[in-house]
Design a protein around this motif. Structure first.
Motif, PDB file in Angstrom:
ATOM      1  N   GLN A 138      36.108  -2.717  50.126  1.00 28.68           N
ATOM      2  CA  GLN A 138      35.454  -2.849  48.826  1.00 28.68           C
ATOM      3  C   GLN A 138      34.042  -3.396  48.998  1.00 28.68           C
ATOM      4  N   ASP A 139      33.094  -2.697  48.432  1.00 26.22           N
ATOM      5  CA  ASP A 139      31.674  -3.050  48.509  1.00 26.22           C
ATOM      6  C   ASP A 139      31.336  -4.035  47.395  1.00 26.22           C
ATOM      7  N   LYS A 140      31.055  -5.271  47.767  1.00 24.89           N
ATOM      8  CA  LYS A 140      30.625  -6.270  46.802  1.00 24.89           C
ATOM      9  C   LYS A 140      29.282  -6.842  47.227  1.00 24.89           C
ATOM     10  N   ILE A 141      28.420  -5.933  47.676  1.00 27.22           N
ATOM     11  CA  ILE A 141      27.054  -6.288  48.031  1.00 27.22           C
ATOM     12  C   ILE A 141      26.253  -6.341  46.738  1.00 27.22           C
ATOM     13  N   MET A 142      25.456  -7.377  46.594  1.00 29.73           N
ATOM     14  CA  MET A 142      24.643  -7.542  45.387  1.00 29.73           C
ATOM     15  C   MET A 142      23.688  -6.364  45.243  1.00 29.73           C
ATOM     16  N   PHE A 143      23.440  -5.973  44.001  1.00 33.64           N
ATOM     17  CA  PHE A 143      22.508  -4.882  43.719  1.00 33.64           C
ATOM     18  C   PHE A 143      21.098  -5.425  43.571  1.00 33.64           C
ATOM     19  N   LYS A 144      20.133  -4.622  44.016  1.00 31.44           N
ATOM     20  CA  LYS A 144      18.739  -5.000  43.822  1.00 31.44           C
ATOM     21  C   LYS A 144      18.020  -3.868  43.111  1.00 31.44           C
ATOM     22  N   ARG A 145      16.983  -4.237  42.430  1.00 29.30           N
ATOM     23  CA  ARG A 145      16.185  -3.275  41.691  1.00 29.30           C
ATOM     24  C   ARG A 145      15.393  -2.428  42.685  1.00 29.30           C
ATOM     25  N   SER A 146      15.398  -1.125  42.489  1.00 29.13           N
ATOM     26  CA  SER A 146      14.620  -0.228  43.335  1.00 29.13           C
ATOM     27  C   SER A 146      13.165  -0.222  42.895  1.00 29.13           C
ATOM     28  N   ARG A 147      12.322   0.193  43.785  1.00 31.70           N
ATOM     29  CA  ARG A 147      10.904   0.309  43.422  1.00 31.70           C
ATOM     30  C   ARG A 147      10.758   1.276  42.266  1.00 31.70           C
ATOM     31  N   GLY A 148       9.926   0.899  41.341  1.00 36.89           N
ATOM     32  CA  GLY A 148       9.687   1.754  40.189  1.00 36.89           C
ATOM     33  C   GLY A 148      10.644   1.523  39.032  1.00 36.89           C
ATOM     34  N   LYS A 180      12.283  -0.732  36.169  1.00 33.99           N
ATOM     35  CA  LYS A 180      11.886  -1.911  35.406  1.00 33.99           C
ATOM     36  C   LYS A 180      12.954  -3.000  35.525  1.00 33.99           C
ATOM     37  N   ASP A 181      14.205  -2.639  35.298  1.00 37.15           N
ATOM     38  CA  ASP A 181      15.319  -3.578  35.361  1.00 37.15           C
ATOM     39  C   ASP A 181      16.536  -2.893  35.973  1.00 37.15           C
TER      40      ASP A 181
END
Length: 82
Positions: A42-52, A54-55
């Motif tokens: 199970q993938d429980k890696i935190m998500f990050k905003r991609s370039r471009g 806004k949120d």
């Protein structure tokens, strides 16, 4: 060694018997996520905003909030050891 970022040695850290992996945003590459999926972890890696972007989408914000409750307890242990 100190000249290699932690995210570059993600695969060798996996034993293969993990049920889930909690990790910070630095580990959130598509390669690492696919590796977890391939091994049925199970993938429980935190998500990050991609370039471009806004949120983050609201569902990713909610998952980050949920998973951070577990991660903060783990991080507290490492801080104590340090």
């Amino acid at each position: 060694s100190g000249d290699v970022h932690d995210s570059q040695v993600f695969a060798p850290l996996l034993k293969g018997d993990e049920e889930e992996v909690y990790a910070d945003k630095a580990y959130g590459s598509s390669t690492n996520r696919e590796l977890l999926r391939f091994h049925g972890i199970q993938d429980k890696i935190m998500f990050k905003r991609s370039r471009g972007m806004k949120d983050l989408p609201s569902w990713q914000v909610e998952l980050n909030t949920l998973w951070s409750k577990t991660r903060c307890n783990i991080e507290r242990i490492f801080a104590h050891w340090k």
